[in-house]
Design a protein around this motif. Structure first.
Motif, short mmCIF file in Angstrom:
data_model
loop_
_atom_site.label_atom_id
_atom_site.label_comp_id
_atom_site.label_asym_id
_atom_site.label_seq_id
_atom_site.Cartn_x
_atom_site.Cartn_y
_atom_site.Cartn_z
N GLY A 227 8.43 21.55 7.40
CA GLY A 227 7.51 20.69 8.14
C GLY A 227 6.06 21.11 8.01
N THR A 228 5.80 22.10 7.16
CA THR A 228 4.45 22.64 7.04
C THR A 228 3.46 21.61 6.51
N LEU A 229 3.89 20.85 5.49
CA LEU A 229 2.96 19.89 4.89
C LEU A 229 2.53 18.85 5.92
N MET A 230 3.49 18.30 6.68
CA MET A 230 3.14 17.27 7.66
C MET A 230 2.27 17.86 8.77
N ASP A 231 2.55 19.09 9.15
CA ASP A 231 1.75 19.74 10.19
C ASP A 231 0.29 19.88 9.71
N ASP A 232 0.13 20.30 8.47
CA ASP A 232 -1.23 20.44 7.92
C ASP A 232 -1.92 19.08 7.80
N ILE A 233 -1.15 18.07 7.36
CA ILE A 233 -1.74 16.73 7.23
C ILE A 233 -2.21 16.24 8.61
N MET A 234 -1.37 16.44 9.63
CA MET A 234 -1.73 15.96 10.98
C MET A 234 -2.97 16.68 11.51
N ARG A 235 -3.02 17.99 11.29
CA ARG A 235 -4.18 18.74 11.80
C ARG A 235 -5.47 18.25 11.13
N ALA A 236 -5.38 18.01 9.80
CA ALA A 236 -6.57 17.54 9.09
C ALA A 236 -6.89 16.10 9.49
N LYS B 178 8.00 23.43 14.06
CA LYS B 178 6.69 23.34 13.42
C LYS B 178 5.83 22.26 14.08
N LEU B 179 6.44 21.11 14.41
CA LEU B 179 5.65 20.01 14.97
C LEU B 179 5.60 20.05 16.50
N GLY B 180 6.09 21.13 17.06
CA GLY B 180 6.02 21.26 18.51
C GLY B 180 6.95 20.31 19.23
N CYS B 181 8.03 19.88 18.59
CA CYS B 181 8.99 18.98 19.24
C CYS B 181 10.08 19.82 19.89
N ASP B 182 10.60 19.31 20.98
CA ASP B 182 11.64 20.06 21.71
C ASP B 182 13.01 19.61 21.19
N TRP B 183 13.71 20.54 20.53
CA TRP B 183 15.03 20.25 19.95
C TRP B 183 15.98 19.70 21.00
N ASN B 184 15.93 20.27 22.21
CA ASN B 184 16.87 19.85 23.25
C ASN B 184 16.53 18.48 23.83
N GLU C 212 5.58 9.87 18.22
CA GLU C 212 7.04 9.91 18.14
C GLU C 212 7.45 10.39 16.75
N VAL C 213 8.40 11.31 16.70
CA VAL C 213 8.87 11.82 15.41
C VAL C 213 10.36 11.48 15.29
N GLY C 214 10.73 10.88 14.16
CA GLY C 214 12.14 10.51 13.97
C GLY C 214 12.73 11.24 12.78
N TRP C 215 14.03 11.55 12.88
CA TRP C 215 14.74 12.19 11.76
C TRP C 215 15.85 11.28 11.29
N HIS C 216 16.00 11.17 9.97
CA HIS C 216 17.00 10.27 9.40
C HIS C 216 17.67 10.94 8.21
N ASP C 217 18.90 10.56 7.98
CA ASP C 217 19.61 11.10 6.82
C ASP C 217 19.16 10.44 5.52
N VAL C 218 18.90 9.16 5.60
CA VAL C 218 18.52 8.40 4.40
C VAL C 218 17.37 7.45 4.73
#
Ligand code: SAH
Length: 481
Positions: free
Chosen positions: A132-141, A171-177, A204-210
């Motif tokens: 998640g490092t790339l997206m974190d850097d993109i968001m900060r910039a 990395k994105l500060g989202c709460d897994w639980n 909002e951050v979403g995770w998907h398999d495909v």
């Protein structure tokens, strides 16, 4: 932030040197007092046993099936392990080397958002986000461009590995639980589920398999990124026989009576890594490459396009990833339908290659058939094949070399800013080292390429690309260049 990653960069090179010297001490051979030798087979893990049993039951399997099992199988696939990146892991990617990489990418999206007339709603979609490092850097910039940042409605990740999803949450500060699992829109009921969480910035951050699972509003412009994603998708491999027919290269159990086929030596592999002793010594592996006897159905289906008959000679090998073409078609359709834009960044060439399939472990190339699940498996991306798949659906620009892309997008100016922000000589030296690693033609600057994808309807050429790359089936694209 600057300090931490710059120091990591210099420590990594020490680690590469250390592991390569230590790795040579380990060989699977026992030297007996009478002068004979005995090779010890590697451990039979549940995954190795599963692959062996599959082959014993059905016959040799395609490299694509082997890759899929070794990378994403829930019983020990490589990407289910989580900590595979960085200096403690097996390989380091550009975003992990320096924050400058993601910051420059953010600038590219902002510039093209401006070019599109500043659409009110955008959404980021990343395929294979790793830690998640790339997206974190993109968001900060991106936060520095207030209007642009205000347009972002959310982030979608396409990620198969549950372990990596956890790291991306952190990395994105989202709460897994607090992440909610959402039923998939697909009514077959069989496809895996997506999940949604809240980014600390309120997005909002979403995770998907495909990619098929990512649903965005019609008026939301998707900003897509695939960094080192396509190289992980399964490939099939074929060799043109004396009779002009394509023979598939398959994976068999090592102790069968079939004749093994040698892959190309590491000297033919390109990139910035060295090869480990296991690349040359395959005797401990439970598996070997073999040539299929007749024409397999995979050969008939995957090599249907006439370019494979016209461009290759007897003895040539090709590596082809139909899964990459499938994802590319979808990505191109999506970008065109929603007036989006995308960047595909990976190592590879603009032609079809034949012998790049390899393992990567401890920052070295390794025999890909050794200890499945213990190493990353990868093949160079064939950008010409991706463009071919997108043809008629979206416009492709490039690929251009990473070094040239980063320079055109202002990485040197950003380096100057960072150098001026510290008086610590060590940090300054490390920043310059990281910059060189990302851009130098002998490091990642040339092997890594950038391809931009824009809608068919788009006018104007994206910076810093030239005109759209035409699909020319007569281009001499072979694995012998
Ligand atoms: N983009 C990141 C990580 C690259 S490694 C970086 O550059 O640092 C490849 C990534 O793709 C990992 O996150 C892996 O879990 C994911 N991945 C590999 N195969 C996948 C597949 N078939 N579907 C979805 N994600 C996949």
């Amino acid at each position: 932030m600057i300090l931490r990653r710059a120091l990591a960069c210099s420590r990594l090179s020490q680690r590469v040197a250390l592991t390569s010297s230590v790795a040579r001490w380990y060989t699977p051979t026992i030297y007996k007092p009478d002068g004979t030798t005995h090779t010890v087979k590697e451990e039979l893990t549940p995954l190795t046993k599963h692959i062996r049993d599959t082959i014993l039951a059905t016959g040799p399997i395609s490299i694509a099936q082997y890759m899929q099992l070794a990378l994403t199988s829930p019983i020990g696939g490589y990407y289910t392990r989580g900590q595979v990146f960085g200096r403690e892991g097996d390989f380091v990617t550009s975003p992990e080397i320096s924050q400058m990489f993601g910051e420059v990418m953010a600038v590219w999206y902002v510039m093209h958002w401006e070019m599109l007339g500043r659409p009110a709603k955008t959404v980021f979609v990343e395929l294979g986000p790793g830690r998640g490092t790339l997206m974190d850097d993109i968001m900060r910039a991106a936060k520095r461009f207030k209007l642009f940042y205000a347009s972002i409605r959310g982030i979608h990740f396409v990620e198969k590995s549950p372990e990596l999803r956890k790291l991306q949450h952190d990395k994105l500060g989202c709460d897994w639980n607090a992440t909610i699992t959402v039923s998939d829109k697909n009514d077959s009921g069989k496809t895996p589920l997506s999940s949604v969480s809240q980014h600390h910035g309120g997005l909002e951050v979403g995770w998907h398999d495909v990619l098929e699972q990512v649903a965005v509003d019609k008026d939301c412009v998707p900003l897509m990124m695939a960094h080192e994603f396509f190289d992980a998708l399964p490939i099939y491999k074929f060799e043109k026989g004396e009779n002009g027919k394509w023979n598939e290269i398959l994976v068999d159990v090592a102790d069968s009576n079939t004749t093994p086929v040698q892959p190309a030596g590491p000297a033919q592999l390109r990139g910035s890594l060295q090869s480990s002793s296991s690349m040359e010594d395959s005797s401990a592996s439970h598996f070997k490459f073999v040539r299929a006897r007749g024409v397999t159905s995979n050969a008939a289906m995957v090599l249907r396009d006439q370019r494979f008959d016209s461009l290759f000679d007897k003895g040539d090998r090709v590596e082809v990833s139909p899964e990459s073409a499938r994802v590319m078609i979808q990505l191109a359709d999506w970008i065109s339908a929603n007036s989006g834009m995308g960047l595909i960044i990976d190592y590879g060439a603009d032609w079809t290659q034949g012998d790049t399939f390899r393992g990567i472990k401890n920052h070295q190339f390794a025999n890909p058939l050794q200890s499945p699940g213990s190493m990353d498996l990868t093949a160079d991306v064939d950008f010409s094949y991706l463009r071919f798949a997108a043809n008629g659906k979206a416009k492709c620009y490039g690929p251009i070399e990473q070094g040239s892309f980063l320079h055109s997008m202002g990485i040197q100016a950003r380096l100057q800013q960072l150098l001026q922000s510290t008086s610590d000589n060590k940090v300054q030296k490390d920043l310059v080292d990281c910059y060189r690693r990302l851009t130098d033609v002998h490091s990642m600057g040339r092997v890594y390429k950038v391809l931009a994808v824009l809608p068919n309807s788009s006018e104007g050429v994206p910076i810093p690309f030239a005109q759209p790359t035409a699909e020319d089936p007569d281009k001499p694209a072979t694995n012998r260049s």
